[in-house]
Design a protein around this motif. Structure first.
Motif, mmCIF file in Angstrom:
data_model
loop_
_atom_site.group_PDB
_atom_site.id
_atom_site.type_symbol
_atom_site.label_atom_id
_atom_site.label_comp_id
_atom_site.label_asym_id
_atom_site.label_seq_id
_atom_site.Cartn_x
_atom_site.Cartn_y
_atom_site.Cartn_z
ATOM 1 N N GLU A 421 -2.369 21.100 4.306
ATOM 2 C CA GLU A 421 -2.172 20.177 3.184
ATOM 3 C C GLU A 421 -1.999 21.035 1.946
ATOM 4 O O GLU A 421 -2.947 21.664 1.491
ATOM 5 N N ARG A 422 -0.797 21.094 1.421
ATOM 6 C CA ARG A 422 -0.558 21.989 0.278
ATOM 7 C C ARG A 422 -0.990 21.347 -1.033
ATOM 8 O O ARG A 422 -0.954 20.129 -1.176
ATOM 9 N N ALA A 423 -1.322 22.191 -1.993
ATOM 10 C CA ALA A 423 -2.044 21.735 -3.181
ATOM 11 C C ALA A 423 -1.169 21.285 -4.344
ATOM 12 O O ALA A 423 -1.604 20.477 -5.165
ATOM 13 N N ASP A 424 0.044 21.779 -4.433
ATOM 14 C CA ASP A 424 0.802 21.530 -5.670
ATOM 15 C C ASP A 424 1.266 20.068 -5.775
ATOM 16 O O ASP A 424 1.448 19.390 -4.778
ATOM 17 N N GLY A 425 1.454 19.640 -7.010
ATOM 18 C CA GLY A 425 1.934 18.280 -7.260
ATOM 19 C C GLY A 425 0.922 17.230 -6.829
ATOM 20 O O GLY A 425 1.287 16.147 -6.376
ATOM 21 N N ARG A 426 -0.348 17.517 -6.960
ATOM 22 C CA ARG A 426 -1.398 16.598 -6.512
ATOM 23 C C ARG A 426 -2.571 16.635 -7.487
ATOM 24 O O ARG A 426 -2.808 17.658 -8.093
ATOM 25 N N PRO A 427 -3.363 15.566 -7.535
ATOM 26 C CA PRO A 427 -3.078 14.281 -6.934
ATOM 27 C C PRO A 427 -1.990 13.559 -7.721
ATOM 28 O O PRO A 427 -1.978 13.612 -8.935
ATOM 29 N N ALA A 428 -1.096 12.885 -7.002
ATOM 30 C CA ALA A 428 -0.032 12.125 -7.669
ATOM 31 C C ALA A 428 -0.378 10.640 -7.608
ATOM 32 O O ALA A 428 -0.826 10.062 -8.585
ATOM 33 N N LYS A 429 -0.257 10.034 -6.438
ATOM 34 C CA LYS A 429 -0.566 8.602 -6.333
ATOM 35 C C LYS A 429 -1.956 8.443 -5.722
ATOM 36 O O LYS A 429 -2.250 9.033 -4.672
ATOM 37 N N THR A 430 -2.778 7.656 -6.378
ATOM 38 C CA THR A 430 -4.138 7.471 -5.858
ATOM 39 C C THR A 430 -4.475 5.989 -5.791
ATOM 40 O O THR A 430 -4.018 5.189 -6.605
ATOM 41 N N SER A 431 -5.316 5.674 -4.833
ATOM 42 C CA SER A 431 -5.870 4.323 -4.745
ATOM 43 C C SER A 431 -6.811 4.113 -5.943
ATOM 44 O O SER A 431 -7.396 5.082 -6.438
ATOM 45 N N ASP A 493 -9.479 3.399 3.761
ATOM 46 C CA ASP A 493 -8.640 2.923 2.662
ATOM 47 C C ASP A 493 -7.178 3.128 3.052
ATOM 48 O O ASP A 493 -6.698 4.260 3.086
ATOM 49 N N LEU A 494 -6.503 2.044 3.378
ATOM 50 C CA LEU A 494 -5.076 2.148 3.736
ATOM 51 C C LEU A 494 -4.198 1.470 2.678
ATOM 52 O O LEU A 494 -3.157 0.874 2.987
ATOM 53 N N THR A 495 -4.621 1.615 1.437
ATOM 54 C CA THR A 495 -3.841 1.071 0.322
ATOM 55 C C THR A 495 -2.375 1.526 0.345
ATOM 56 O O THR A 495 -1.489 0.761 -0.050
ATOM 57 N N PRO A 496 -2.081 2.753 0.822
ATOM 58 C CA PRO A 496 -0.670 3.167 0.820
ATOM 59 C C PRO A 496 0.259 2.368 1.738
ATOM 60 O O PRO A 496 1.484 2.523 1.626
ATOM 61 N N PHE A 497 -0.237 1.528 2.623
ATOM 62 C CA PHE A 497 0.651 0.726 3.470
ATOM 63 C C PHE A 497 1.830 0.192 2.654
ATOM 64 O O PHE A 497 1.667 -0.235 1.506
ATOM 65 N N THR A 498 3.006 0.129 3.273
ATOM 66 C CA THR A 498 4.152 -0.526 2.634
ATOM 67 C C THR A 498 4.016 -2.032 2.835
ATOM 68 O O THR A 498 3.771 -2.487 3.956
ATOM 69 N N ARG A 581 10.322 -9.081 -1.918
ATOM 70 C CA ARG A 581 9.646 -8.418 -3.027
ATOM 71 C C ARG A 581 8.799 -7.286 -2.455
ATOM 72 O O ARG A 581 8.008 -7.495 -1.518
ATOM 73 N N ASN A 582 8.966 -6.094 -3.003
ATOM 74 C CA ASN A 582 8.111 -4.975 -2.589
ATOM 75 C C ASN A 582 6.800 -5.090 -3.362
ATOM 76 O O ASN A 582 6.768 -4.914 -4.581
ATOM 77 N N ILE A 583 5.696 -5.399 -2.656
ATOM 78 C CA ILE A 583 4.417 -5.573 -3.348
ATOM 79 C C ILE A 583 3.423 -4.486 -2.921
ATOM 80 O O ILE A 583 2.215 -4.670 -2.974
ATOM 81 N N THR A 584 3.992 -3.335 -2.532
ATOM 82 C CA THR A 584 3.153 -2.214 -2.083
ATOM 83 C C THR A 584 2.060 -1.886 -3.094
ATOM 84 O O THR A 584 0.901 -1.681 -2.722
ATOM 85 N N ASN A 585 2.439 -1.829 -4.353
ATOM 86 C CA ASN A 585 1.458 -1.410 -5.352
ATOM 87 C C ASN A 585 0.669 -2.575 -5.935
ATOM 88 O O ASN A 585 -0.199 -2.368 -6.780
#
Ligand SMILES: Cc1cc2nc3c(=O)[nH]c(=O)nc-3n(C[C@H](O)[C@H](O)[C@H](O)COP(=O)(O)OP(=O)(O)OC[C@H]3O[C@@H](n4cnc5c(N)ncnc54)[C@H](O)[C@@H]3O)c2cc1C
Length: 819
Positions: A421-431, A493-498, A581-585
Motif C-alpha cells: 500500500e503506497r503512501a503518496d496522495g493519501r489520505p484522499a477520500k475518507t469515510s 465500513d464499506l462506505t466506498p461501495f458504488t 442518479r449516482n448516490i455513492t457519496n
C-alpha cells in the motif's frame, strides 16, 4: 486529405500507428491518423527500445506477449526491418523477497504462456560473463535470476515505420504536420475535428497523444490521469571488454536488469545503454506540453544518475572504463498505477483512449490489437479491466496524479508485494468516521482513492504492514477479526461501495434488460445480478434492491464507480422513462454481521428483525438510532447473519457510535478488508474484477442460479445460449490447498492435473482463518470440477496438492445467513 473517415487516430507515435495498423487488420480500411509534426516525434524516437515481457498484471502480460510475437513477424509481413534483437532478458535477484516476486510472476506467466526460466547464479554467469556475481560488502550476492529467452530490444522508429507500412498496405492514410485543435459533436453524432490542415469528420476518435494526453483530453472535457515523468538513460562509448567478448565469439548479451539497484543495461554498438529509475524524477507537463518542447529533451541530471551508475559499475566493472557519450532525458508518460489507459473514455461517445504508456514500445502491439477489436466489435477479446481508463474516477485529479506518477516511477524496480500500500496522495477520500476507525487501530490501505482499513492493530502492536508474499505480521490479527465475525459481531465500513438510484416508470424493464437475473418485482426484495458482455462474459455485478415502486437501489464494487456509472449512463433509454442518479457519496454503508448482529441492531430499531418479519435476501427502510431512511439489506459478503446498513451519510457518526454502544456487551469490534477476504473465501464468494471478469460467463463462474434464460431478452443472452449448446468449457471451483506452511495462494496461480498438464488458474486465494484451511478459488476445465478432484497448484515455485471442495466450505447450506 480525406474529409470523412470511420476512425481518426490522433498521434503518430508507436501506439497510434499500431492502433491504425490493427484497425486495418480488422478490415476497417476507411481509417486515418494525424500527427502534429512527424511520426515518432513524441517519446517514441528516443525510447531505449526494450521489450520486457515481465509484468505482474495478467492483462498487461498478455498485451506484452502479443507485441513480442507480432514484432517478430513484422519484418516478413511488411519488408521493413525493425532491428529486433532477441537477446533475452535477465533480471537479477539479491534477496529472498525478490525471488518470491519472480516466482509470483512466473505463476502468472504460466497462465498466459510466456516462456521463462528461473536460474541459479552459475547460469547467470554463463549467460552474462562480464558480470560480477558479488558476495562482497560492496556488491550484494546474486542468489538467482529470472530469464526470458524470447524478448530483447527493438528500434522504436523502425518498428513504427513497419507498422505504418502495414497500415498503409491495409488502406489507412497518415497525415503528418496535421494537428488536432478542436473537437465538436455533429448533429449526426460524429466528431468533427478541426485540424491545422482543415476539418475531418470521424465516427470514432482514438487519442494516442502520449505526453499531450491531458491537453487533448481537455479539448473533449476529459480529465486524463496521464502525466509524464522525466526518464533518463546514459549512452556509453565503446567498451574494450565488450569488444573483446564479442570478438571472442560471445553472443549479444541479454538485456540486464538489476532491480535492487534500479537500472537496466543493454548493449549498444559495442558500448552500453544504462537506464535507471531514479528517486526524485519530477513529473512534467501537468498543465500541458509547452510549444517550445517539440522534439526536444530535458538536460541530463547526473546527480540523480550517480548512485545507479555506481551500482551498475560494481556489478559490471567494464562500465568503469567507458566514457559517457550522451544522456537522454525525455518525458515518459505515466499513470497513477503505472498501467496504460486503453479503452473508452467515460462520458463521451465513440472516443477511445490509448494513452498513458510508460512501456509504450512494448505495449503498442498489444494495445492496438485489443483496442481495434473493441472499436470494431464493441468489446475487447480479453479482460481489459486492469487498463480500462474507467478504473479511475474524478479523484485522479492533477495533484493526485502528479504525486502518484512520481511515486510509481521511482518504484518501478522495487519489489511489488501483493499487500503493498503506497503512501503518496493519501489520505484522499475518507469515510466520515475515518477518525473513529483510526482510533481503533486501523492499518489503512487505499482503493479508488478511498482509505479502507485493511486490519486493526490491537493496543501495543505496531500499526504497520511488513509486506510479503507470505504470511506476515498481521496474520494472527486478521485471524482474530475473522473469529470475531464468525463467533460474535463485527463492523466493516464499506462506505466506498458504488451506489446508484434508478427510478421512473421504465426502471424495472430497463434494468431487467441489462442483467441476467430477474430484477425484483416486489418492494423489499433484492437480486444479485450480473451485467454481461455481448460475448456472455461478466462485466459487472449489481445488488439490485427494490426500495419502492419504480425505485431501485443498485450497489456495486467501490472501484467500479466510473466503470459502472459510465455503462449505466450510456445504456439509458432516450425516452426519459428512467432516471439514474449516482448516490455513492450520499450514502454510507456499515456491514454489521456475526451471530450477535441481530441482538445489536435490535437495540437501535423498532423494526422486527426476526426471520419471519425480515428474512434473508430482503430489505427494509428503517430507522436505526437517530438515522432515518436507512436501507437495511439482509445480505453481506462475509457469510454470517447480518445486515448491510446503507444510511444517509450525515448519520454516519450517530449510527457508528450507536452500534458500538449497543454492541459493547456482545464484544463488537471492527473488521478490516483482509479479514473480509478470508471470510469471503470460506464462502466461495466471487469478487468482481478478479473472480468475475469478461473472460468467464456466469455459467463458467457457476452462477447459474443468477441467470434467467427464460425471462426475456438481456445483453449476453444469445452468447449464453450458444455456450449451453456447445458445452461450458470451464467451471468455477473452490480448492483446499494442502501442506501450506507460510505462502497461501493469492490469485493468478496455475492449476495442473495429476499428469502435470495446466488445466486452469486460481483467480483468488487466502487463508480461511475460521476453517483453518488454505483456500483458492478459480477456474478449471469442466471435467476437473467435480468435488474431490485432486489437482496441483504452483505457489511461489512450489507445487502443492489441492482438492476441489464443495462450494462454500463454510456453512454450505447458508444456515447462518438464514439464522
Ligand atoms: C528515455 C526514455 C526511454 C524509454 N525506453 C523505453 C523502452 O525501452 N521500452 C519501452 O517500451 N518504452 C520506453 N519508453 C517509453 C516510450 O517511449 C513511450 O511509452 C512510447 O513512446 C509512447 O508512445 P506513444 O505513441 O503513446 O506516444 P508518443 O511517442 O509521445 O506519440 C504521441 C504523438 O502524438 C502527437 N500529438 C500530440 N498531440 C497531437 C495533436 N493534437 N494532434 C496531432 N498529433 C498530436 C505527438 O506529436 C506525438 O508524436 C521510454 C521513454 C523515455 C522517455
Amino acid at each position: 486529405m480525406k474529409t470523412h473517415v470511420r476512425v481518426l487516430v490522433i498521434g503518430g507515435g508507436v501506439v497510434g500507428v499500431s492502433t491504425l495498423y490493427h484497425l486495418t487488420k480488422k478490415g476497417w480500411k476507411d481509417v486515418a491518423l494525424i500527427e502534429r509534426t512527424e511520426l515518432t516525434a513524441g517519446s517514441t524516437w528516443h525510447a531505449a527500445g526494450l521489450l520486457p515481457l515481465f509484468n505482474m498484471s495478467y492483462t498487461v502480460g498478455q498485451l506484452h506477449k502479443y507485441s513480442v510475437d507480432l514484432y517478430k513477424r513484422l519484418k516478413s509481413e511488411t519488408g521493413q526491418d525493425t532491428s529486433f534483437h532477441v537477446t533475452g532478458n535477465l533480471r537479477l535477484a539479491t534477496s529472498r523477497e525478490r525471488m518470491d516476486e519472480y516466482q509470483k510472476y512466473c505463476a502468472t506467466a504460466n497462465t498466459i504462456g510466456v516462456p521463462f526460466e528461473v536460474i541459479p547464479p552459475k547460469r547467470v554467469k554463463e549467460l552474462w560473463p562480464l558480470l560480477e556475481l558479488g558476495g562482497s560488502p560492496e556488491t550484494a550476492a546474486i542468489i538467482g535470476a529470472l530469464y526470458h529467452p524470447d524478448d530483447g530490444h527493438i528500434a522504436p522508429a523502425d518498428l513504427t515505420m513497419a507498422l505504418r507500412k502495414g497500415a498503409r498496405t491495409g488502406g489507412a492514410e497518415i497525415y503528418e504536420h496535421t494537428e488536432a485543435q478542436a473537437f465538436t459533436r455533429t448533429a449526426g453524432g460524429e466528431w468533427q475535428v478541426r485540424t491545422s490542415q482543415g476539418d475531418i469528420t470521424a465516427e470514432h476518435l482514438v487519442l494516442a497523444t502520449g505526453n499531450y494526453a491531458r491537453q487533448t483530453g481537455r479539448m473533449l472535457g476529459l480529465n486524463v490521469p496521464a502525466i509524464p515523468v522525466e526518464h533518463q538513460y546514459i549512452v556509453y562509448d565503446e567498451s574494450a571488454e565488450l569488444k573483446a567478448y564479442r570478438a571472442g565469439g560471445g553472443r549479444e548479451l541479454a538485456v540486464l536488469r538489476e532491480p535492487d539497484q534500479s537500472y537496466y543495461l543493454r548493449e549498444e554498438r559495442l558500448g552500453w545503454i544504462l537506464g535507471p529509475y531514479e528517486k526524485g524524477a519530477p513529473a512534467r507537463f501537468a498543465d500541458g506540453v509547452p510549444d517550445w518542447f517539440g522534439r526536444s529533451l530535458f538536460p541530463g541530471d547526473l546527480d540523480r544518475l550517480v548512485p545507479h551508475i555506481e551500482g551498475a559499475t560494481r556489478r559490471v566493472p567494464a562500465l568503469e572504463h567507458c566514457g559517457i557519450k550522451d544522456i537522454v532525458n525525455g518525458p515518459i508518460s505515466y499513470t497513477p498505477d503505472g498501467s496504460p489507459l486503453i479503452g473508452p473514455a467515460a462520458g463521451v461517445h465513440n472516443v477511445w483512449l490509448n494513452e498513458g504508456h510508460s512501456f509504450g514500445i512494448t505495449a503498442a502491439g498489444g494495445s492496438g490489437w485489443q483496442l481495434a477489436e473493441w472499436i470494431t466489435e464493441g468489446e475487447p477479446g480479453i479482460d481489459m479491466l486492469a487498463v480500462d481508463p474507467r478504473r479511475y474516477g474524478a479523484y485522479a485529479g492533477k495533484r493526485y496524479t502528479v504525486k502518484k506518477n512520481e511515486e510509481t516511477y521511482r518504484n518501478v524496480f522495487t519489489v511489488h508485494f501483493p499487500d503493498e500500500e503506497r503512501a503518496d496522495g493519501r489520505p484522499a477520500k475518507t469515510s466520515p468516521v475515518y477518525d473513529k476507525i483510526d482510533a481503533r487501530g486501523a492499518v489503512w490501505g487505499q482503493r479508488y482513492g478511498w482509505e479502507r482499513a485493511n486490519w486493526f492493530a490491537p493496543k501495543g502492536v505496531e500499526r504497520k504492514d511488513a509486506w510479503s508474499f507470505r504470511r506476515s505480521n498481521y496474520f494472527a490479527h486478521v485471524g482474530n477479526e475473522v473469529r470475531l465475525m464468525r463467533e460474535a459481531v463485527g463492523v466493516i465500513d464499506l462506505t466506498p461501495f458504488t451506489k446508484h438510484e434508478v427510478t421512473g416508470p421504465g426502471a424495472e424493464a430497463w434494468l431487467d434488460n441489462l442483467v441476467a437475473n430477474k430484477v425484483p418485482g416486489k418492494v423489499g426484495r433484492m437480486a444479485l445480478s450480473h451485467a454481461l458482455t455481448r460475448k456472455g462474459g461478466i462485466r459487472s455485478e449489481f445488488t439490485i434492491t427494490k426500495i419502492a415502486d419504480e425505485h431501485f437501489y443498485v450497489v456495486s464494487a467501490g472501484a467500479a464507480e466510473c466503470y459502472d456509472g459510465d455503462y449505466l449512463t450510456r445504456a439509458l433509454p432516450k425516452d426519459r422513462s428512467v432516471s439514474l442518479r449516482n448516490i455513492t457519496n450520499a450514502r454510507g454503508c456499515f456491514v454489521l454481521a456475526g451471530p450477535k448482529s441481530r441482538a445489536v441492531l435490535a437495540q437501535l430499531t423498532d423494526t422486527a428483525l426476526d426471520n419471519d418479519a425480515f428474512p434473508w435476501l430482503t430489505a427494509k427502510t428503517i430507522e436505526a438510532a437517530l438515522a432515518v431512511d436507512v436501507y437495511a439489506l439482509r445480505v453481506n459478503f462475509v457469510g454470517s447473519l447480518g445486515w448491510e446498513l446503507h444510511f444517509p451519510i450525515e448519520y454516519a457518526h450517530n449510527l457508528f457510535d450507536a452500534l458500538f454502544e449497543a454492541g459493547a456487551g456482545h464484544g463488537i469490534g471492527m473488521v478490516g478488508m483482509r479479514a473480509m477476504e478470508s471470510l469471503r473465501m470460506e464462502k466461495s464468494y466471487r469478487m468482481w474484477g478478479s473472480d468475475m471478469t469478461p473472460d468467464y460467463t456466469p455459467f463458467e463462474a457457476s452462477l447459474d442460479r443468477f441467470v434467467r434464460l427464460k425471462k426475456g431478452s438481456f445483453i449476453g443472452k444469445e452468447a449464453l445460449e450458444r455456450q449451453l449448446t456447445a458445452g461450458v468449457p470451464n467451471r468455477f471451483v473452490t480448492l483446499e490447498v494442502h501442506e501450506v506452511t507460510d505462502a497461501d495462494p493469492l490469485g493468478n496461480e496455475p492449476l495442473f492435473d495429476e499428469g502435470g498438464r495446466m488445466i486452469g488458474r486460481a483467480t483468488s486465494g487466502y487463508y480461511g482463518h475460521h476453517l483453518k484451511k488454505s483456500l483458492a478459488i478459480g477456474y478449471v476445465q469442466a471435467q476437473f470440477a467435480p468435488v474431490g478432484t485432486e489437482l496441483s497448484i504452483l505457489i511461489l515455485g512450489q507445487m502443492k496438492r489441492a482438492t476441489v471442495l464443495r462450494e462454500s466450505p463454510y456453512d454450505p447450506e447458508n444456515l447462518e445467513l438464514k439464522a
